[in-house]
Design a protein around this motif. Structure first.
Motif, PDB file in Angstrom:
ATOM      1  N   SER A  11       1.443   6.889  -6.700  1.00  0.00           N
ATOM      2  CA  SER A  11       0.358   7.785  -7.136  1.00  0.00           C
ATOM      3  C   SER A  11       0.738   9.238  -6.913  1.00  0.00           C
ATOM      4  O   SER A  11       0.501  10.098  -7.771  1.00  0.00           O
ATOM      5  CB  SER A  11      -0.933   7.452  -6.371  1.00  0.00           C
ATOM      6  OG  SER A  11      -1.334   6.125  -6.603  1.00  0.00           O
ATOM      7  N   LYS A  12       1.365   9.517  -5.765  1.00  0.00           N
ATOM      8  CA  LYS A  12       1.793  10.888  -5.482  1.00  0.00           C
ATOM      9  C   LYS A  12       2.825  11.358  -6.493  1.00  0.00           C
ATOM     10  O   LYS A  12       2.739  12.478  -7.015  1.00  0.00           O
ATOM     11  CB  LYS A  12       2.363  10.977  -4.063  1.00  0.00           C
ATOM     12  CG  LYS A  12       2.791  12.389  -3.673  1.00  0.00           C
ATOM     13  CD  LYS A  12       3.424  12.435  -2.293  1.00  0.00           C
ATOM     14  CE  LYS A  12       4.799  11.833  -2.305  1.00  0.00           C
ATOM     15  NZ  LYS A  12       5.533  12.055  -1.038  1.00  0.00           N
ATOM     16  N   LEU A  71      -3.255   9.014   3.878  1.00  0.00           N
ATOM     17  CA  LEU A  71      -3.537   7.676   3.361  1.00  0.00           C
ATOM     18  C   LEU A  71      -2.683   6.621   4.072  1.00  0.00           C
ATOM     19  O   LEU A  71      -3.177   5.529   4.392  1.00  0.00           O
ATOM     20  CB  LEU A  71      -3.282   7.637   1.853  1.00  0.00           C
ATOM     21  CG  LEU A  71      -4.283   8.411   0.991  1.00  0.00           C
ATOM     22  CD1 LEU A  71      -3.856   8.397  -0.480  1.00  0.00           C
ATOM     23  CD2 LEU A  71      -5.689   7.829   1.134  1.00  0.00           C
ATOM     24  N   HIS A  72      -1.429   6.929   4.328  1.00  0.00           N
ATOM     25  CA  HIS A  72      -0.566   5.986   5.047  1.00  0.00           C
ATOM     26  C   HIS A  72      -1.122   5.704   6.450  1.00  0.00           C
ATOM     27  O   HIS A  72      -1.202   4.541   6.877  1.00  0.00           O
ATOM     28  CB  HIS A  72       0.857   6.533   5.171  1.00  0.00           C
ATOM     29  CG  HIS A  72       1.603   6.570   3.880  1.00  0.00           C
ATOM     30  ND1 HIS A  72       1.560   5.545   2.961  1.00  0.00           N
ATOM     31  CD2 HIS A  72       2.432   7.508   3.336  1.00  0.00           C
ATOM     32  CE1 HIS A  72       2.318   5.834   1.931  1.00  0.00           C
ATOM     33  NE2 HIS A  72       2.857   7.028   2.126  1.00  0.00           N
ATOM     34  N   THR A 111       0.836  -1.212   0.000  1.00  0.00           N
ATOM     35  CA  THR A 111       0.000   0.000   0.000  1.00  0.00           C
ATOM     36  C   THR A 111       0.864   1.252   0.000  1.00  0.00           C
ATOM     37  O   THR A 111       0.506   2.264  -0.615  1.00  0.00           O
ATOM     38  CB  THR A 111      -0.942   0.019   1.217  1.00  0.00           C
ATOM     39  OG1 THR A 111      -0.171  -0.127   2.430  1.00  0.00           O
ATOM     40  CG2 THR A 111      -1.960  -1.120   1.134  1.00  0.00           C
ATOM     41  N   HIS A 112       2.021   1.183   0.679  1.00  0.00           N
ATOM     42  CA  HIS A 112       2.925   2.337   0.698  1.00  0.00           C
ATOM     43  C   HIS A 112       3.440   2.615  -0.715  1.00  0.00           C
ATOM     44  O   HIS A 112       3.545   3.783  -1.127  1.00  0.00           O
ATOM     45  CB  HIS A 112       4.101   2.084   1.640  1.00  0.00           C
ATOM     46  CG  HIS A 112       4.763   3.326   2.121  1.00  0.00           C
ATOM     47  ND1 HIS A 112       4.512   3.904   3.351  1.00  0.00           N
ATOM     48  CD2 HIS A 112       5.668   4.145   1.519  1.00  0.00           C
ATOM     49  CE1 HIS A 112       5.228   4.994   3.492  1.00  0.00           C
ATOM     50  NE2 HIS A 112       5.946   5.169   2.389  1.00  0.00           N
ATOM     51  N   ASP A 147      -0.830  12.088   1.014  1.00  0.00           N
ATOM     52  CA  ASP A 147       0.043  10.923   1.138  1.00  0.00           C
ATOM     53  C   ASP A 147       0.113  10.445   2.585  1.00  0.00           C
ATOM     54  O   ASP A 147      -0.087   9.256   2.888  1.00  0.00           O
ATOM     55  CB  ASP A 147       1.429  11.297   0.609  1.00  0.00           C
ATOM     56  CG  ASP A 147       2.479  10.236   0.903  1.00  0.00           C
ATOM     57  OD1 ASP A 147       2.563   9.278   0.123  1.00  0.00           O
ATOM     58  OD2 ASP A 147       3.218  10.379   1.898  1.00  0.00           O
ATOM     59  N   ILE A 181       0.567   4.221  -2.808  1.00  0.00           N
ATOM     60  CA  ILE A 181       0.319   5.612  -2.413  1.00  0.00           C
ATOM     61  C   ILE A 181       1.456   6.518  -2.880  1.00  0.00           C
ATOM     62  O   ILE A 181       1.223   7.593  -3.460  1.00  0.00           O
ATOM     63  CB  ILE A 181       0.139   5.708  -0.880  1.00  0.00           C
ATOM     64  CG1 ILE A 181      -1.131   4.971  -0.448  1.00  0.00           C
ATOM     65  CG2 ILE A 181       0.067   7.180  -0.439  1.00  0.00           C
ATOM     66  CD1 ILE A 181      -1.245   4.770   1.044  1.00  0.00           C
TER      67      ILE A 181
END
Length: 231
Positions: free
Chosen positions: A73-74, A93-94, A66-67, A90, A70
């Motif tokens: 995407s950033k 979301l983390h 997931t990291h 960011d 994310i």
């Protein structure tokens, strides 16, 4: 507690163990940057080390995957104008992923949503942000000082700085009252007076001084009154 362990791993991996040179390389090369994958590997290892339970290996892998999603995407979607916004998205979301994992293991519940005291505090804090700013702006609208002449001193100011300073000071005053530290309110008044004194001394405008004083008293007064009502 899984939440605290994963947050510690996140803080170490995202800030302390990530040099600025890595960040710059990732922004320049995006998904082609080797430091992106090294960064994800460090996060995964840190999560596993802090959890210290091989049966939770899948949690560390989940955090790593997931990291990566994310962060990737950033890097793809952010630009110079949206860089600051994407930083907070960011991080949010983390933390949300970590909170979700903790919720899965039953460390959190949504019972606080039903807590009336909690809801009152949130309501008061929200009121002291933009709504309070609008109230104060309307109350001061008839007293806004006009320039006295061509020799009036104009000072540069950050965009919307006054608005955010007011919001922060009201929230701090409200917090001091809620934790029964009224002396903190006096400290806030003194601190703002010191910083404002030089500006007002340079301006040499009595109307401006009175305007700032009224605005400050209204801001602090609203925060104090809100705190007393909630208490």
């Amino acid at each position: 507690m899984i939440f605290i362990k994963l947050i510690l791993a996140h803080l170490l991996g995202d800030f302390i163990l990530q040099p600025n040179s890595w960040v710059a390389d990732k922004e320049n090369h995006k998904l082609k940057s080797k430091f992106l994958y090294l960064h994800i590997l460090i996060h995964t290892i840190l999560s596993l080390v802090f959890l210290w339970d091989l049966q939770l290996w899948w949690v560390a892998v989940l955090v790593g995957i997931t990291h990566f999603i994310i962060d990737a995407s950033k890097l793809i979607f952010q630009n110079v104008k949206t860089k600051k916004r994407w930083f907070f998205i960011d991080q949010l979301l983390h933390v949300s992923v970590i909170a979700g994992v903790s919720f899965y293991f039953g460390e959190f519940s949504l019972g606080f949503v039903q807590n009336q005291e909690f809801l009152k505090i949130i309501m008061a804090a929200l009121f002291l942000t933009t709504p309070a700013s609008i109230f104060i702006k309307i109350l001061l609208s008839s007293w806004t000082p006009a320039p006295d002449g061509p020799n009036t001193i104009q000072t540069e100011s950050l965009s919307s700085a006054g608005k955010y300073i007011g919001i922060l000071e009201r929230l701090l005053v409200f917090t001091f009252i809620m934790v029964n530290h009224w002396e903190g309110v006096g400290f806030m008044v003194a601190a703002k007076s010191v910083f404002r004194f030089s500006d007002l001394a340079q301006a040499k405008q009595r109307k401006l001084t009175e305007y700032v004083l009224i605005g400050t008293l209204l801001s602090f007064g609203l925060a104090v009154l809100t705190g007393i009502i909630i208490k």
